[in-house]
Design an enzyme around this catalytic site. Sequence first.
Site, mmCIF file in Angstrom:
data_model
loop_
_atom_site.group_PDB
_atom_site.id
_atom_site.type_symbol
_atom_site.label_atom_id
_atom_site.label_comp_id
_atom_site.label_asym_id
_atom_site.label_seq_id
_atom_site.Cartn_x
_atom_site.Cartn_y
_atom_site.Cartn_z
ATOM 1 N N LYS A 1 -23.483 26.575 83.820
ATOM 2 C CA LYS A 1 -23.438 25.325 83.032
ATOM 3 C C LYS A 1 -22.745 24.229 83.845
ATOM 4 O O LYS A 1 -23.198 23.089 83.888
ATOM 5 C CB LYS A 1 -22.686 25.558 81.709
ATOM 6 C CG LYS A 1 -23.505 26.353 80.705
ATOM 7 C CD LYS A 1 -22.681 26.867 79.538
ATOM 8 C CE LYS A 1 -23.525 27.791 78.667
ATOM 9 N NZ LYS A 1 -22.775 28.437 77.596
ATOM 10 N N GLN B 1 -17.002 28.775 74.923
ATOM 11 C CA GLN B 1 -17.888 29.864 75.337
ATOM 12 C C GLN B 1 -17.611 31.096 74.473
ATOM 13 O O GLN B 1 -16.473 31.551 74.371
ATOM 14 C CB GLN B 1 -17.658 30.184 76.829
ATOM 15 C CG GLN B 1 -18.578 31.267 77.386
ATOM 16 C CD GLN B 1 -20.043 30.844 77.391
ATOM 17 O OE1 GLN B 1 -20.373 29.708 77.712
ATOM 18 N NE2 GLN B 1 -20.924 31.758 77.033
ATOM 19 N N ASP C 1 -22.428 22.370 70.803
ATOM 20 C CA ASP C 1 -23.304 23.498 70.452
ATOM 21 C C ASP C 1 -23.648 23.496 68.963
ATOM 22 O O ASP C 1 -24.267 24.441 68.468
ATOM 23 C CB ASP C 1 -22.677 24.830 70.877
ATOM 24 C CG ASP C 1 -23.748 25.874 71.196
ATOM 25 O OD1 ASP C 1 -24.948 25.535 71.182
ATOM 26 O OD2 ASP C 1 -23.390 27.041 71.450
#
Length: 281
Positions: free
Chosen positions: A49, A93, A116
Amino acid sequence: MAKLIEGKLVAKKILDNLSDEILFLEKKPCLAVIIAGNDPASKIYVNSKKKKAEELGIKSIVIELPENCTQQEILEKIYTLNNDDSVNAILVQLPLPAHIDTKEVLEKINPIKDVDGLHSYNLGRIASGNKPYSYPCTPMGIIRLLEYYDIAVDGQNAVVIGRSNLVGRPLSYMLLNANATVTTCHSKTKNLAKITGQADILISAAGQKGLVKAGMVKKGAVVIDVGINRQQDGKLCGDVDFWEVEPDVSYITPVPGGVGPMTICSLMQNTFDLYKIQNRI
Ligand code: NAD
């Protein structure tokens, strides 16, 4: 023979456009990622990422915390990032270490920086048919694939295997919002094969190698495989028995190279979109 849904190629096209847009920005968007613990797969994901963000001209901050970090330490990092105007997007994460309350952590991210789309504000907006600040990256990537290949969703029977907040649940709502008739299956679902056999669009996000076999899929269906599993030889595979299913369906995603690259692509696009919202562009 099925047409292959090439996520890698679609993601590259979207990211090339994004890179052009970012090039002209004086102040660049910034993505912050918090990673806690030593999960090797998570470390690989976070590195890729970071690399992708930097390729596109997105500023990337990675905050690493040890496996034994406390809930409070993670919450303090989030608090700092929430209040830092130079940070547009925050990603935690997953999975977090087992002693951490993941729900509380996700709820503390400012929804306008929740890249997200896992904050209940954003998930709730999706469930109520409204636009969130961000859609969860993997479901958004899948919707973009369907759009790219001009696959009709309106009026189709869509079956989603999996009901996690990360993939199955928001995806089910997003398909419903796009006028599909949606059935969400999970580990307690009875007669899975009977339900999947009705699907015009079948999406598997269970994380179970070999779950979807030929007899379970309707002829001509569109099959999207989100699963990431390891084979005995160490290679990656999805939930769908690709070679068994492929001859009977109209479209199918490979693993790897299908949904995976679209997830990262959505993360970058979401970072840029949040930057635009925060800067009223
Ligand atoms: P999860 O474990 O949180 O959820 C799995 C879901 O599948 C659950 O709702 C469970 O009830 C259901 N399920 C499990 N076994 C089942 C079965 N036999 N029959 C029916 N339903 C079953 O996992 P997740 O985070 O949603 O991820 C799912 C899979 O997708 C994993 O393999 C993960 O690695 C992969 N994934 C891939 C990407 C990507 O970018 N390609 C992104 C996220 C997750």
